[in-house]
Design an enzyme around this catalytic site. Sequence first.
Site, mmCIF file in Angstrom:
data_model
loop_
_atom_site.group_PDB
_atom_site.id
_atom_site.type_symbol
_atom_site.label_atom_id
_atom_site.label_comp_id
_atom_site.label_asym_id
_atom_site.label_seq_id
_atom_site.Cartn_x
_atom_site.Cartn_y
_atom_site.Cartn_z
ATOM 1 N N ARG A 115 4.704 -15.911 14.257
ATOM 2 C CA ARG A 115 5.954 -15.437 13.657
ATOM 3 C C ARG A 115 6.858 -15.120 14.837
ATOM 4 N NH1 ARG A 115 5.800 -10.291 9.629
ATOM 5 N NH2 ARG A 115 6.051 -9.230 11.611
ATOM 6 N N MET A 150 16.002 -5.061 -16.666
ATOM 7 C CA MET A 150 16.674 -4.606 -15.449
ATOM 8 C C MET A 150 16.597 -3.089 -15.276
ATOM 9 S SD MET A 150 20.579 -5.206 -14.112
ATOM 10 C CE MET A 150 20.461 -6.981 -14.066
ATOM 11 N N LYS A 204 10.809 1.701 9.333
ATOM 12 C CA LYS A 204 11.725 0.633 8.922
ATOM 13 C C LYS A 204 11.858 0.622 7.393
ATOM 14 C CE LYS A 204 7.884 -2.685 8.820
ATOM 15 N NZ LYS A 204 7.231 -3.807 9.524
ATOM 16 N N TYR A 226 12.700 -8.351 -24.261
ATOM 17 C CA TYR A 226 13.173 -9.741 -24.165
ATOM 18 C C TYR A 226 12.040 -10.746 -24.312
ATOM 19 C CZ TYR A 226 17.489 -7.787 -22.173
ATOM 20 O OH TYR A 226 18.650 -7.103 -21.954
HETATM 21 C C1 LIG Z 1 5.907 -3.243 9.886
HETATM 22 C C2 LIG Z 1 5.323 -3.346 11.226
HETATM 23 C C3 LIG Z 1 4.301 -2.482 11.635
HETATM 24 C C4 LIG Z 1 3.617 -1.524 10.704
HETATM 25 O O1 LIG Z 1 2.689 -2.244 9.926
HETATM 26 P P1 LIG Z 1 1.758 -1.482 8.870
HETATM 27 O O2 LIG Z 1 0.797 -2.509 8.417
HETATM 28 O O3 LIG Z 1 2.660 -1.013 7.784
HETATM 29 O O4 LIG Z 1 1.137 -0.362 9.619
HETATM 30 C C5 LIG Z 1 3.877 -2.548 12.951
HETATM 31 N N1 LIG Z 1 4.424 -3.426 13.810
HETATM 32 C C6 LIG Z 1 5.390 -4.290 13.445
HETATM 33 C C7 LIG Z 1 5.933 -5.250 14.429
HETATM 34 C C8 LIG Z 1 5.866 -4.295 12.141
HETATM 35 O O5 LIG Z 1 6.822 -5.151 11.782
#
Ligand SMILES: *Cc1c(COP(=O)(O)O)cnc(C)c1O
Length: 388
Positions: A143, A326, A44, A278
């Site tokens: 969550r 930036m 992801k 800055y």
């Molecule tokens: C991002 C994610 C993972 C991977 O987590 P890591 O700590 O990066 O290994 C696994 N499962 C879900 C649902 C996630 O959102």
Amino acid sequence: MRETAPQRTAPARARAEIDLAALRANVRTLRGRAPGAALMAVVKADAYGHGALPCARAALEAGATWLGTATPEEALALRAAGIHGVRMMCWLWTPGGPWQEAIEADLDVSVSGMWALREVTEAARRAGTPARVQLKADTGLGRGGCQPGDDWAELVREALRAEGDGLIRITGLWSHFACADEPGHPSIAAQLDSFREMTAYAEERGARPEVRHIANSPATLTLPESHFDLVRTGIALYGVSPSPELGSPADLGLRPVMTLSASLALVKQVPGGHGVSYGHHYVTPGETTLGLVPLGYADGIPRHASGAGPVLVGGKWRTVAGRVAMDQFVVDLGGDEPEAGARAVLFGPGDGGEPTAEDWAQAAGTIGYEIVTRIGSRVPRVYVDGTR
Ligand SMILES: *Cc1c(COP(=O)(O)O)cnc(C)c1O
């Protein structure tokens, strides 16, 4: 028609080298840690900033048999780029999402509640193909996921009904940890108990999941009883430690995959008492030289690392002087005079003396995940294969 000159011959302002040999080695290490489970490479967020497509391919070469993304769009893009013949799961859905496209692209989709089950069954009816559905339980993260008790009972009952109607297949039962990066945290055992109860409930009523899974990277590395049929590893693939508490990447047998560097845009002498960047939060303590690093918060360099982030220049660690802007920041070179164009390494594996992503996380008050993932699209990714 004339071909344009290859870009890679031009000196780079900055680049993120991605060592795919390191990524493959990390996959093999993680498979060794969870020998009884399949491995899902979580790609992801553009593979945590490393580039989803090359990282997905490398992970599959090294033995990953699943790919995971957050959004359906991320998974659909991988299919469109030619990643077929491998299971792919995505879990972050909102109403009206591309369910039918996901079914037609042979994705496993996650369902946490009744609205999603209704939408996916309707889409399966339209597609004329059963959807692969993985039911997500909230075992305590608080969550996503379905709450235990009545909510889970209803979701399981209705999912089994849809399976009986031939509209879905319940391919997985899964959950996610809250505190796997804090070994011994009491929530870990509580979540495992809840996961066993919730999966048993569904299986007693007739669910036959191919995979049950709850482990992320830290659980894969530290908690064998959490591995079940599949582990979902993200950050560890990229050779970044899930938390300082678990040790460095080397302690975990992992190799950092990304090296972020830039060419100094300017080196100049300045007198003492000269304000820098800055707000003038840094003032030169005496006559010195300044180096201009052409990376800024638009490139994902955290502004919170102003005055703190480490950079290797000419074999020495230097520190961000004053604010990160930036597009650029300054380091005090203490009188050294490297040429403009000299290489400044922000982070990498560390064995060339350079800082690591963990060092930047500490400097910015965040986690290594955020450091690598936020490196912006203006920084080209350059794929190397252990030849860095
Ligand atoms: C991002 C994610 C993972 C991977 O987590 P890591 O700590 O990066 O290994 C696994 N499962 C879900 C649902 C996630 O959102």
